[in-house]
Design a protein around this motif. Structure first.
Motif, mmCIF file in Angstrom:
data_model
loop_
_atom_site.group_PDB
_atom_site.id
_atom_site.type_symbol
_atom_site.label_atom_id
_atom_site.label_comp_id
_atom_site.label_asym_id
_atom_site.label_seq_id
_atom_site.Cartn_x
_atom_site.Cartn_y
_atom_site.Cartn_z
ATOM 1 N N GLU A 164 22.202 -35.426 17.442
ATOM 2 C CA GLU A 164 23.079 -36.043 18.437
ATOM 3 C C GLU A 164 23.322 -37.499 18.060
ATOM 4 N N THR A 165 24.493 -38.016 18.391
ATOM 5 C CA THR A 165 24.810 -39.420 18.123
ATOM 6 C C THR A 165 24.878 -40.211 19.425
ATOM 7 N N LEU A 166 24.714 -41.517 19.326
ATOM 8 C CA LEU A 166 24.794 -42.381 20.500
ATOM 9 C C LEU A 166 26.161 -42.276 21.170
ATOM 10 N N GLU A 167 27.191 -42.205 20.377
ATOM 11 C CA GLU A 167 28.560 -42.162 20.899
ATOM 12 C C GLU A 167 28.763 -40.941 21.786
ATOM 13 N N ARG A 168 28.124 -39.823 21.441
ATOM 14 C CA ARG A 168 28.264 -38.604 22.242
ATOM 15 C C ARG A 168 27.499 -38.678 23.556
ATOM 16 N N THR A 169 26.607 -39.643 23.669
ATOM 17 C CA THR A 169 25.863 -39.818 24.912
ATOM 18 C C THR A 169 26.389 -41.006 25.718
ATOM 19 N N GLY A 170 27.610 -41.420 25.414
ATOM 20 C CA GLY A 170 28.219 -42.522 26.140
ATOM 21 C C GLY A 170 27.866 -43.896 25.619
ATOM 22 N N GLY A 171 27.264 -43.946 24.451
ATOM 23 C CA GLY A 171 26.834 -45.215 23.889
ATOM 24 C C GLY A 171 27.804 -45.763 22.861
ATOM 25 N N PRO A 172 27.359 -46.751 22.106
ATOM 26 C CA PRO A 172 28.236 -47.411 21.138
ATOM 27 C C PRO A 172 28.467 -46.573 19.885
ATOM 28 N N ASP A 173 29.570 -46.847 19.203
ATOM 29 C CA ASP A 173 29.759 -46.303 17.865
ATOM 30 C C ASP A 173 28.623 -46.808 16.978
ATOM 31 N N ALA A 174 28.208 -45.986 16.043
ATOM 32 C CA ALA A 174 27.138 -46.382 15.132
ATOM 33 C C ALA A 174 27.271 -45.596 13.843
ATOM 34 N N TYR A 175 26.481 -45.989 12.852
ATOM 35 C CA TYR A 175 26.485 -45.361 11.535
ATOM 36 C C TYR A 175 25.122 -44.712 11.304
ATOM 37 N N TYR A 176 25.118 -43.607 10.549
ATOM 38 C CA TYR A 176 23.909 -42.798 10.405
ATOM 39 C C TYR A 176 23.617 -42.551 8.931
ATOM 40 N N ILE A 177 22.337 -42.753 8.564
ATOM 41 C CA ILE A 177 21.872 -42.597 7.189
ATOM 42 C C ILE A 177 20.737 -41.580 7.184
ATOM 43 N N HIS A 178 20.851 -40.557 6.367
ATOM 44 C CA HIS A 178 19.860 -39.474 6.298
ATOM 45 C C HIS A 178 19.079 -39.603 4.997
ATOM 46 N N ARG A 179 17.739 -39.546 5.091
ATOM 47 C CA ARG A 179 16.874 -39.587 3.912
ATOM 48 C C ARG A 179 15.898 -38.421 3.962
ATOM 49 N N LEU A 180 15.768 -37.725 2.841
ATOM 50 C CA LEU A 180 14.939 -36.523 2.757
ATOM 51 C C LEU A 180 13.921 -36.679 1.631
ATOM 52 N N SER A 181 12.672 -36.291 1.912
ATOM 53 C CA SER A 181 11.600 -36.392 0.922
ATOM 54 C C SER A 181 10.628 -35.236 1.119
ATOM 55 N N LYS A 182 9.868 -34.933 0.083
ATOM 56 C CA LYS A 182 8.742 -34.025 0.260
ATOM 57 C C LYS A 182 7.705 -34.705 1.158
ATOM 58 N N GLY A 183 6.955 -33.897 1.890
ATOM 59 C CA GLY A 183 5.906 -34.440 2.742
ATOM 60 C C GLY A 183 6.036 -33.932 4.159
ATOM 61 N N GLY A 184 4.921 -33.981 4.887
ATOM 62 C CA GLY A 184 4.908 -33.435 6.223
ATOM 63 C C GLY A 184 4.754 -34.459 7.327
ATOM 64 N N SER A 185 4.938 -35.740 7.014
ATOM 65 C CA SER A 185 4.772 -36.789 8.023
ATOM 66 C C SER A 185 5.369 -38.088 7.501
ATOM 67 N N ALA A 186 5.383 -39.090 8.381
ATOM 68 C CA ALA A 186 5.847 -40.412 7.966
ATOM 69 C C ALA A 186 4.961 -40.978 6.860
ATOM 70 N N ARG A 187 3.663 -40.714 6.942
ATOM 71 C CA ARG A 187 2.725 -41.229 5.935
ATOM 72 C C ARG A 187 2.985 -40.609 4.563
ATOM 73 N N GLU A 188 3.363 -39.337 4.533
ATOM 74 C CA GLU A 188 3.591 -38.643 3.269
ATOM 75 C C GLU A 188 4.996 -38.854 2.723
ATOM 76 N N PHE A 189 5.894 -39.368 3.535
ATOM 77 C CA PHE A 189 7.277 -39.574 3.103
ATOM 78 C C PHE A 189 7.317 -40.572 1.952
ATOM 79 N N ASP A 190 7.951 -40.193 0.846
ATOM 80 C CA ASP A 190 7.933 -41.011 -0.373
ATOM 81 C C ASP A 190 9.273 -41.723 -0.560
ATOM 82 N N THR A 191 9.331 -42.959 -0.117
ATOM 83 C CA THR A 191 10.559 -43.753 -0.224
ATOM 84 C C THR A 191 10.983 -43.944 -1.667
ATOM 85 N N GLN A 192 10.024 -43.950 -2.588
ATOM 86 C CA GLN A 192 10.318 -44.181 -3.994
ATOM 87 C C GLN A 192 10.828 -42.926 -4.710
ATOM 88 N N ASN A 193 10.721 -41.788 -4.071
ATOM 89 C CA ASN A 193 11.085 -40.542 -4.750
ATOM 90 C C ASN A 193 11.788 -39.602 -3.772
#
Length: 266
Positions: A164-193
């Motif tokens: 869901e986006t903010l705009e669809r809930t009556g909020g401001p326009d915004a931009y969205y960036i999706h990042r995908l990594s191997k791992g099962g949590s924030a701790r395991e998420f590998d920003t470098q890979n």
């Protein structure tokens, strides 16, 4: 024009609403970021002497010339898909005061470059307040999520992630960036890979003026591996250019897994 191989592409000096799970850090933070044009033949960190961010009231922060990790949140990140480096430091000391911020880069060849931007505190706070008001609805909208196991192993172009986006809930326009990594949590998420990410900043540079605007889904352009857990998070910003961004909202990571025994594309 300097002949130095070190050339700033853009900077960020902005607020961060850090909504990652399982962290002792405060929600209200800020960050500085500087991205560079590629330096073929020599890794950019070998060409950097120092990077300093400065702001109102004598505020000053030094970047560290080391690998950025989830633990230190200060250093450089390499994007292997575009062969360029960017430096980032996240600071858990609240939102930035409104005003002018400058990032200065000193190269080992003695050259000095800088960029300056204005932080709009009002724009930042308006977006965050609407996000907090709609948070539960937004988090419930992600798919895939909740550790679900996919029916098949997606190949390039077969996995769709939506939200869901903010705009669809009556909020401001915004931009969205999706990042995908191997791992099962924030701790395991590998920003470098990263397995894949939706780089709206490069998309805008290439002529897509509205890249990421109110985007509610992406198609992942990568082959995924069998029997693997993945995590992704969707960042909300108020701009698709680094130097125009006042706020980044880091939404909680979403986790899913691929089934065992089936190769991508089969």
């Amino acid at each position: 024009m300097s002949d130095s191989p070190v050339r700033i592409f853009d900077i960020m000096a902005c607020d961060v609403y850090w909504d990652f799970e399982g962290t002792p850090l405060p929600r209200e933070q800020h960050k500085f970021l500087v991205s560079f044009h590629p330096t073929p033949g020599t890794p950019t960190p070998e060409l950097i002497e120092s990077i300093t961010a400065r702001g109102p009231g004598g505020y000053e922060v030094e970047f560290t010339n080391r690998l950025f990790t989830n633990g230190n949140t200060d250093g450089y990140i390499y994007d292997r898909t575009l062969d360029y480096y960017w430096y980032m430091v996240n600071l858990p000391t609240g939102f930035l005061p409104e005003g002018e911020y400058t990032i200065e880069v000193r190269a080992t060849d003695g050259t000095v470059q800088s960029r300056t931007r204005h932080q709009d505190g009002g724009a930042s706070r308006r977006l965050v307040e609407h996000y907090k008001a709609q948070r539960e609805r937004l988090l419930a909208s992600f798919g895939p999520s909740g550790g679900a196991v996919l029916d098949t192993v997606p190949s390039d172009g077969e996995l769709r992630c939506s939200w869901e986006t903010l705009e669809r809930t009556g909020g401001p326009d915004a931009y969205y960036i999706h990042r995908l990594s191997k791992g099962g949590s924030a701790r395991e998420f590998d920003t470098q890979n990263l397995t894949w990410w939706d780089n709206i900043f490069v998309q805008r540079l290439r002529g897509e003026a509205r890249a990421g605007l109110n985007r509610s889904e992406v198609t992942v352009r990568a082959d995924l591996e069998a029997d693997t857990t993945y995590a992704y998070f969707v960042e909300i910003t108020d701009a698709n250019a680094q130097g125009e961004t006042n706020i980044c909202v880091f939404q909680p990571h979403q986790v899913f897994a691929t089934p065992a025994g089936v190769a991508a594309g089969v």
